[in-house]
Scaffold this motif. Sequence first.
Motif, PDB file in Angstrom:
ATOM      1  N   ILE A 102       0.998  -1.561  -0.065  1.00  0.00           N
ATOM      2  CA  ILE A 102      -0.011   0.369  -0.415  1.00  0.00           C
ATOM      3  C   ILE A 102       1.327   0.942   0.323  1.00  0.00           C
ATOM      4  CG2 ILE A 102      -2.006   1.780   1.685  1.00  0.00           C
ATOM      5  CD1 ILE A 102      -3.174  -1.136   2.337  1.00  0.00           C
ATOM      6  N   VAL A 103       1.747   1.465   0.924  1.00  0.00           N
ATOM      7  CA  VAL A 103       3.073   2.515   1.261  1.00  0.00           C
ATOM      8  C   VAL A 103       3.446   2.908  -0.424  1.00  0.00           C
ATOM      9  CG1 VAL A 103       5.490   3.193   1.778  1.00  0.00           C
ATOM     10  CG2 VAL A 103       3.591   2.020   3.246  1.00  0.00           C
ATOM     11  N   LYS A 155       2.409   1.754  -3.278  1.00  0.00           N
ATOM     12  CA  LYS A 155       1.271   2.083  -4.320  1.00  0.00           C
ATOM     13  C   LYS A 155       0.762   3.304  -4.119  1.00  0.00           C
ATOM     14  CE  LYS A 155       1.255  -1.696  -6.748  1.00  0.00           C
ATOM     15  NZ  LYS A 155       0.802  -0.935  -8.541  1.00  0.00           N
ATOM     16  N   CYS A 156       0.765   4.665  -2.839  1.00  0.00           N
ATOM     17  CA  CYS A 156       0.326   5.099  -2.482  1.00  0.00           C
ATOM     18  C   CYS A 156       1.364   6.923  -3.166  1.00  0.00           C
ATOM     19  CB  CYS A 156       0.336   5.338  -0.667  1.00  0.00           C
ATOM     20  SG  CYS A 156      -0.698   5.071  -0.635  1.00  0.00           S
ATOM     21  N   ILE A 157       2.731   5.655  -2.593  1.00  0.00           N
ATOM     22  CA  ILE A 157       4.016   6.592  -3.249  1.00  0.00           C
ATOM     23  C   ILE A 157       3.891   6.594  -5.049  1.00  0.00           C
ATOM     24  CG2 ILE A 157       6.308   6.738  -3.755  1.00  0.00           C
ATOM     25  CD1 ILE A 157       6.570   5.622  -0.352  1.00  0.00           C
ATOM     26  N   ARG A 194       1.289   6.695  -6.862  1.00  0.00           N
ATOM     27  CA  ARG A 194      -0.216   7.467  -6.790  1.00  0.00           C
ATOM     28  C   ARG A 194       0.640   8.939  -7.270  1.00  0.00           C
ATOM     29  NH1 ARG A 194      -4.071   8.348 -10.473  1.00  0.00           N
ATOM     30  NH2 ARG A 194      -5.682   8.751  -9.700  1.00  0.00           N
ATOM     31  N   SER A 195       0.732   9.028  -5.843  1.00  0.00           N
ATOM     32  CA  SER A 195       0.905  10.407  -4.982  1.00  0.00           C
ATOM     33  C   SER A 195       2.050  11.318  -6.404  1.00  0.00           C
ATOM     34  CB  SER A 195       1.554  10.373  -3.575  1.00  0.00           C
ATOM     35  OG  SER A 195       2.095  12.101  -3.903  1.00  0.00           O
ATOM     36  N   THR A 214       0.949   6.994   7.161  1.00  0.00           N
ATOM     37  CA  THR A 214       0.694   6.288   5.459  1.00  0.00           C
ATOM     38  C   THR A 214       0.645   7.280   4.920  1.00  0.00           C
ATOM     39  OG1 THR A 214       0.467   4.056   6.270  1.00  0.00           O
ATOM     40  CG2 THR A 214       0.340   4.538   3.790  1.00  0.00           C
ATOM     41  N   LEU A 215       0.644   8.048   5.158  1.00  0.00           N
ATOM     42  CA  LEU A 215      -0.665   9.191   4.055  1.00  0.00           C
ATOM     43  C   LEU A 215       0.237  10.055   3.778  1.00  0.00           C
ATOM     44  CD1 LEU A 215      -4.097   9.970   4.982  1.00  0.00           C
ATOM     45  CD2 LEU A 215      -3.166   9.171   2.958  1.00  0.00           C
ATOM     46  N   SER A 229       3.633   9.381   2.388  1.00  0.00           N
ATOM     47  CA  SER A 229       3.765   9.461   0.270  1.00  0.00           C
ATOM     48  C   SER A 229       3.222  10.777  -0.211  1.00  0.00           C
ATOM     49  CB  SER A 229       1.716   8.602   0.110  1.00  0.00           C
ATOM     50  OG  SER A 229       1.856   7.416   0.881  1.00  0.00           O
ATOM     51  N   SER A 258       4.685  -5.752  -6.705  1.00  0.00           N
ATOM     52  CA  SER A 258       4.481  -3.987  -6.692  1.00  0.00           C
ATOM     53  C   SER A 258       6.505  -4.067  -6.742  1.00  0.00           C
ATOM     54  CB  SER A 258       5.011  -3.637  -5.213  1.00  0.00           C
ATOM     55  OG  SER A 258       4.658  -2.570  -5.144  1.00  0.00           O
TER      56      SER A 258
END
Length: 562
Positions: free
Chosen positions: A246-247, A249-251, A253-254, A314-315, A318, A413
């Motif tokens: 998740i980390v 993927k969030c990075i 996407r960011s 996490t947010l 990211s 990933s």
Amino acid sequence: MKASKHALNWTTLLIAIPVGCAASLVTLAFRGVIELINHLLFARSGEITESLHLWPWIFWPLLVGAGGVLAGYFLRYAVAIEQQQTVKTDYLEVINARLDAVPTRTSLFRALSSIASIGSGASIGKEGPMVQLSALCGSAIGRLLPASLNLKNSDVVAMAAAAGLASVYHAPLASAIFVAEIAFGISALQRLIPLIIAAATAVMTMWTLGFRSALYPLADANFAMDLSSLLMTVVIGLCAGLAGWIVIKCIARSKVLFSRVASLPLRLGAGGFAVGLLALISTDILGNGYEVIVKVMAGHYLLPGLLLLLVLKTLATSLSVGSNAVGGLFTPSLLIGALLGVIIATVGAALHLPLGNVLLYAAIGMAAVLAAVSQAPLMAMLMVLEMTLNSSLLFPLMIATVLASMVVYRLQSASTYPVVSHHFSRSEAKYDFDNMRIAELIIAGAALQPEESVGQALAVSSLKRERYVYVINAAGAFLGVVSIHEISRRVLAQEITLDSPVQCVMDQDFPVVYQNQSMREGWEAFAAVTLERLPVLNNPQERRFLGALTKTSLIQKAQEFL
């Protein structure tokens, strides 16, 4: 879910468990035989250094010598078999793919020779025959595995050898590194030596300057490895792998979102502003998170606070990384892992699982998430072990980091470090090369019937731009080749005409390869000749012509991992 293309797969991990159990039982059996001999000779168990004193000193040389003679007879049998079969017994020969399996009879005779020597007091160690017998056991397991698992016997033997050595010295990490370094011959581990010296010097300098205590205060706690703790470790490892995915993927996407802002100052400013908004909820998300980890390990947060902080951190991470802020991911990953580990352990304790100190699971989560994000489980394991100075965490850290790395890998990933993804790509390309067959690279080749004219051969050669034209019969069986240069020479010498049949200039003794041969065998075939193409036949019996294999296609395939 992508297919496994190297040693990092669930099948290998699952096979490693029974192999490790079998290797430990083999070493215990070997120890038992030695103790039985001691009991028969000296009517007691224990070390030979003490047991020998039960006999008068005058018998000591005779006892040790007699054991040596018996050991020599067993060894002579083993050597005779090796010379007759021209094979070596050493398990390293299997790991290095020089043997298909560990020889059974010679291994057993050598083990008996070792038992005679050790039982009589020879000054040698037990680990050699123990590891050899463990490798023999692993080889037997490997041969029983179905071919559909696509697991090489050498891989199973390597697992068994590492497990056998670990059983002797109770040092799993050192044993695994030994097999990797000595057996596999990984040059990167040789380059590790100066890195260790430099890193150790840096730590010693820090100690000299007064920074000697453990980074995180868990050195005095003790992790009890029982069924509940093991189950919790597995759960944390799997969840940490998902959290790391998740980390990542969030990075990613960011980064896509922030890439729309062309100006770097504006991009980093926007990222900082977004993190600042999150800080309105909790300032603990700011910075790298070192102080917050210390507070987590001290039990300063309740479960709702831990959950909130996990989501916010996490947010925030990211956003910061995605906006191209320069900095590392280690400590933020460690904080996310510490929060995750304590959260899961707290839930487990609420379900009345006997977990002991739930704060210890912060360290397990730290290593697992760091392993997932970096795809470097060995580094993550050792780093948390050294930062906490808690040796009782070794086994849970090993389990959690491997599981977390596997989850991220199987979820396709990429690592936050592109070089790691590059290593995986090279490994997969090497796997493809080692397991592909020549049939997968066949291209069409020009072929004529033996009664067709050399003029037609010249025309086909000019059209296809090939030096050789293949000759086949009506059934498609390969007969040989005609060389365009040879045709030209003989036509100019008026030995033949353009209407002469190609069979009069056909070379029947031409190197060929077969469709089911490996890429490596194809490579070796080209190494023996100076040709650009080789004809491909279906099998040595029918010799039906299928097409050609080019040297260029092999080089291009090998270039993917070289």
